[in-house]
Design a protein around this motif. Structure first.
Motif, PDB file in Angstrom:
ATOM      1  N   PRO A 160       0.838  -1.207   0.000  1.00 16.94           N
ATOM      2  CA  PRO A 160       0.000   0.000   0.000  1.00 16.94           C
ATOM      3  C   PRO A 160       0.872   1.256   0.000  1.00 16.94           C
ATOM      4  N   VAL A 161       0.353   2.313  -0.601  1.00 19.40           N
ATOM      5  CA  VAL A 161       1.046   3.604  -0.630  1.00 19.40           C
ATOM      6  C   VAL A 161       0.695   4.351   0.645  1.00 19.40           C
ATOM      7  N   ASP A 162       1.715   4.829   1.349  1.00 16.19           N
ATOM      8  CA  ASP A 162       1.490   5.601   2.569  1.00 16.19           C
ATOM      9  C   ASP A 162       1.028   6.996   2.173  1.00 16.19           C
ATOM     10  N   ALA A 163      -0.178   7.364   2.586  1.00 12.17           N
ATOM     11  CA  ALA A 163      -0.724   8.644   2.147  1.00 12.17           C
ATOM     12  C   ALA A 163      -1.120   9.560   3.289  1.00 12.17           C
ATOM     13  N   VAL A 164      -1.606   9.031   4.388  1.00 17.13           N
ATOM     14  CA  VAL A 164      -2.142   9.873   5.450  1.00 17.13           C
ATOM     15  C   VAL A 164      -1.017  10.663   6.116  1.00 17.13           C
ATOM     16  N   GLN A 165      -1.199  11.988   6.179  1.00 20.89           N
ATOM     17  CA  GLN A 165      -0.247  12.928   6.776  1.00 20.89           C
ATOM     18  C   GLN A 165       1.098  12.955   6.047  1.00 20.89           C
ATOM     19  N   ALA A 166       1.153  12.432   4.845  1.00 28.67           N
ATOM     20  CA  ALA A 166       2.393  12.459   4.070  1.00 28.67           C
ATOM     21  C   ALA A 166       2.397  13.688   3.167  1.00 28.67           C
ATOM     22  N   ALA A 167       3.573  14.067   2.687  1.00 29.27           N
ATOM     23  CA  ALA A 167       3.658  15.161   1.724  1.00 29.27           C
ATOM     24  C   ALA A 167       3.132  14.658   0.386  1.00 29.27           C
TER      25      ALA A 167
ATOM     26  N   ASP B 169       2.859  13.660  -3.242  1.00 27.29           N
ATOM     27  CA  ASP B 169       3.817  13.243  -4.270  1.00 27.29           C
ATOM     28  C   ASP B 169       3.009  12.836  -5.501  1.00 27.29           C
ATOM     29  N   PRO B 170       3.131  13.588  -6.607  1.00 27.57           N
ATOM     30  CA  PRO B 170       2.312  13.260  -7.793  1.00 27.57           C
ATOM     31  C   PRO B 170       2.602  11.890  -8.387  1.00 27.57           C
ATOM     32  N   LEU B 171       3.734  11.267  -8.050  1.00 28.48           N
ATOM     33  CA  LEU B 171       4.025   9.922  -8.539  1.00 28.48           C
ATOM     34  C   LEU B 171       3.274   8.854  -7.750  1.00 28.48           C
ATOM     35  N   LEU B 172       2.859   9.192  -6.515  1.00 31.96           N
ATOM     36  CA  LEU B 172       2.193   8.219  -5.647  1.00 31.96           C
ATOM     37  C   LEU B 172       0.748   8.580  -5.345  1.00 31.96           C
ATOM     38  N   HIS B 173       0.408   9.869  -5.479  1.00 33.66           N
ATOM     39  CA  HIS B 173      -0.911  10.343  -5.055  1.00 33.66           C
ATOM     40  C   HIS B 173      -1.629  11.058  -6.184  1.00 33.66           C
TER      41      HIS B 173
ATOM     42  N   GLY C 280       0.265  21.415   0.908  1.00 33.51           N
ATOM     43  CA  GLY C 280       0.984  20.328   0.241  1.00 33.51           C
ATOM     44  C   GLY C 280       1.019  19.041   1.029  1.00 33.51           C
ATOM     45  N   THR C 281       0.385  19.030   2.217  1.00 32.28           N
ATOM     46  CA  THR C 281       0.313  17.815   3.026  1.00 32.28           C
ATOM     47  C   THR C 281      -1.063  17.184   2.865  1.00 32.28           C
ATOM     48  N   ILE C 282      -1.110  15.868   2.870  1.00 25.53           N
ATOM     49  CA  ILE C 282      -2.370  15.149   2.654  1.00 25.53           C
ATOM     50  C   ILE C 282      -3.219  15.202   3.922  1.00 25.53           C
ATOM     51  N   LEU C 283      -4.465  15.646   3.757  1.00 27.23           N
ATOM     52  CA  LEU C 283      -5.417  15.711   4.874  1.00 27.23           C
ATOM     53  C   LEU C 283      -6.156  14.389   5.058  1.00 27.23           C
ATOM     54  N   MET C 284      -6.567  13.785   3.947  1.00 27.44           N
ATOM     55  CA  MET C 284      -7.418  12.598   4.023  1.00 27.44           C
ATOM     56  C   MET C 284      -7.191  11.730   2.783  1.00 27.44           C
TER      57      MET C 284
ATOM     58  N   ARG D 237      -1.428   1.859  -8.681  1.00 33.92           N
ATOM     59  CA  ARG D 237      -2.603   2.724  -8.614  1.00 33.92           C
ATOM     60  C   ARG D 237      -2.304   3.826  -7.600  1.00 33.92           C
ATOM     61  N   PRO D 238      -2.364   5.095  -8.009  1.00 34.68           N
ATOM     62  CA  PRO D 238      -2.088   6.173  -7.054  1.00 34.68           C
ATOM     63  C   PRO D 238      -3.215   6.292  -6.028  1.00 34.68           C
ATOM     64  N   ALA D 239      -2.871   6.727  -4.828  1.00 41.94           N
ATOM     65  CA  ALA D 239      -3.871   6.953  -3.785  1.00 41.94           C
ATOM     66  C   ALA D 239      -4.640   8.233  -4.104  1.00 41.94           C
ATOM     67  N   GLN D 240      -5.950   8.185  -3.984  1.00 36.80           N
ATOM     68  CA  GLN D 240      -6.766   9.395  -4.169  1.00 36.80           C
ATOM     69  C   GLN D 240      -6.829  10.123  -2.833  1.00 36.80           C
ATOM     70  N   VAL D 241      -6.419  11.383  -2.835  1.00 34.41           N
ATOM     71  CA  VAL D 241      -6.260  12.107  -1.576  1.00 34.41           C
ATOM     72  C   VAL D 241      -6.824  13.522  -1.659  1.00 34.41           C
ATOM     73  N   VAL D 242      -7.096  14.054  -0.447  1.00 39.73           N
ATOM     74  CA  VAL D 242      -7.450  15.470  -0.296  1.00 39.73           C
ATOM     75  C   VAL D 242      -6.214  16.143   0.272  1.00 39.73           C
TER      76      VAL D 242
END
Length: 197
Positions: free
Chosen positions: A133-140, A142-146, A160-164, A178-183
């Motif tokens: 899994p791609v680490d997304a929560v509270q991460a910066a 990254d257009p390659l992953l998110h 620039g930090t992921i909220l959700m 598959r990139p993570a869909q994030v806010v």
């Protein structure tokens, strides 16, 4: 005495070959010298060198063929794994959604535990093939992953930090499957101007 014997005889000259015939003879002699077999050892060495050259070329061709076949087989295997895992990702998503809803609905803990173990077993099976899994929560971000689906202001979270995370992302090996869909946070909200009067 015979008068015929007394007559002077012309000097006898041996017949000379024609110049053309003489040149042909020299060419034939040179050709026969060239066609004559050379030293048998030299000839055998030349044949051995030619055969060695053929063998080295055949070995190089076979080595290139073997490497190309291995590379194509690895690519085919990787593509097959990728296609299978990509088809299973919606199933993994539905398992995660079902587990979250079961917790929210107050499903008995024994049933939740069995469901959770099934989800974990599927995740372990997919990890064997390199799915992470791609680490997304509270991460910066990254257009390659998110994949940003929305920007929202946040007084606490820097821009620039992921909220959700709306949908989990996955990597297969070093590649993003598959990139993570994030806010993503757009930083503190802009101050609203005070109204007069």
């Amino acid at each position: 005495m015979n008068d015929d014997n007394m007559k002077p005889q012309p000097d006898s000259v041996p017949p000379q070959p024609a110049p053309a015939a003489n040149a042909e003879g020299a060419a034939e002699a040179a050709a026969s010298t060239a066609a004559a077999p050379a030293d048998p050892l030299t000839e055998a060495l030349e044949r051995a060198r030619a055969l060695e050259d053929q063998m080295l070329r055949a070995r190089a061709d076979f080595d290139n063929f073997r490497k190309r076949t291995l590379r194509e087989r690895e690519e085919w295997t990787q593509r097959s794994i990728e296609n299978l895992v990509r088809d299973l990702l919606p199933v993994v998503d539905n398992f995660d959604i079902g587990l979250d809803r079961a917790r929210a609905d107050g499903t008995p803990e024994t049933l939740l535990e069995g469901f959770r173990l099934t989800v974990e077993q599927l995740a372990q099976a997919l990890r064997k093939y390199g799915l992470e899994p791609v680490d997304a929560v509270q991460a910066a971000f990254d257009p390659l992953l998110h994949e940003a689906i929305h920007h929202a202001p946040s007084p606490e979270v820097p821009a620039g930090t992921i909220l959700m995370q709306a949908r989990k992302g996955y990597k297969l090996g070093a590649r993003t499957l598959r990139p993570a869909q994030v806010v993503v946070s757009s930083g503190p909200p802009a101050p609203t101007p005070a109204k007069e009067g």
